[in-house]
Design an enzyme around this catalytic site. Structure first.
Site, short mmCIF file in Angstrom:
data_model
loop_
_atom_site.label_atom_id
_atom_site.label_comp_id
_atom_site.label_asym_id
_atom_site.label_seq_id
_atom_site.Cartn_x
_atom_site.Cartn_y
_atom_site.Cartn_z
CG ASP A 2 25.40 46.50 41.71
OD1 ASP A 2 26.53 46.59 41.21
OD2 ASP A 2 24.96 45.44 42.19
NE ARG A 48 38.75 33.72 33.30
CZ ARG A 48 39.00 32.90 34.30
NH1 ARG A 48 38.67 31.61 34.21
NH2 ARG A 48 39.57 33.33 35.40
CE1 TYR A 62 34.23 37.93 31.70
CE2 TYR A 62 36.40 37.59 30.73
CZ TYR A 62 35.49 38.40 31.38
OH TYR A 62 35.84 39.69 31.69
CB VAL A 100 40.99 44.57 36.98
CG1 VAL A 100 40.89 45.85 37.78
CG2 VAL A 100 41.15 44.87 35.49
#
Length: 245
Positions: free
Chosen positions: A37, A144, A147, A180
């Site tokens: 990360d 969106r 994305y 999520v």
């Protein structure tokens, strides 16, 4: 015996959300996990768990990725998780937003696959999992635009890699979640003018009446990373609580 005993798994965006949940699930099933990360402080929280080692990595930087690849002797699974959700239509998306989204959501996966696939080919086996979304070529979603464009590209990338290297023992699939409950989602909710209304808007599109948990997505990833899915390749695997129905 764990479902992933002996497997070496590299994943990106492991400091929080789905990436973190997947790293923990992989390790519980016996894998040796290399969690990466860009956020070093949050990434270090994973070091207390057996089976997980961490490495700071900016997946938009080719030089860093190539250096990392040179350090890795072998891997069995590459899980590309890193991504960014831009809110808005094509008219709301500035060039800088478009370029950033394409760079992080698509180009980073291209760079990671190109760096690590040769190691898999040398050992005549390998497994690549990419994070896509239902908001892609699967389903048109309001606000969106960029994305969804990037996540549709991820599906195309996944199918292409699967088709090109199936004869060499390589599998490649992508995960297409619905909404999520992750820190990323909570940040997007809080960024809206009316967070409560925003949360309700997100919930309305989930026919189950709830968000998925990161752990639920992680368990699908365990299946895709394991030999249980040995006959699965080239697929966008949907886990969306019926959103795409």
């Amino acid at each position: 015996m764990g479902r992933l005993d002996g497997k070496v798994i590299i994943l990106t965006a492991a400091a929080q959300g789905i990436g973190q949940a997947a790293a923990l699930a992989f390790a519980r099933e016996g894998a040796k996990v290399i969690a990466t990360d860009i956020n070093e402080s949050k990434l270090q929280e994973l070091e207390k768990y057996p089976g997980i080692q961490t490495r700071v990595l900016d997946v938009t930087k080719k030089k860093q990725i190539d250096q990392f690849a040179n350090e890795v002797e072998r891997l069995d699974v590459l899980f590309n998780v890193a991504g960014f959700v831009h809110h808005g239509t094509v008219l709301d998306c500035e060039e800088k937003d478009w370029d950033f989204s394409m760079n992080l959501n698509v180009r980073s996966m291209y760079l990671m696959i190109k760096a690590f696939l040769p190691k898999m080919l040398a050992q005549k086996s390998g497994n690549i999992i990419n994070m896509s979304s239902v908001a892609s070529s699967v389903k048109g979603v309001v606000n969106r635009c960029v994305y969804s464009t990037t996540k549709a590209a991820v599906i195309g990338l996944t199918k292409s890699v699967a088709a090109d290297f199936i004869q060499q023992g390589i599998r490649c699939n992508c995960v297409c979640p619905g909404t999520v409950d992750t820190p990323s989602l909570q940040e997007r909710i809080q960024a809206r003018g009316n967070p409560e209304e925003a949360r309700n808007d997100f919930l309305k599109r989930q026919k189950t009446g709830r968000f998925a948990t990161a752990e639920e997505i992680a368990m699908l990833c365990v299946y895709l990373a394991s030999d249980e899915s040995a006959y699965v390749t080239g697929n966008p695997v949907i886990i969306d609580g019926g959103w795409s129905l």
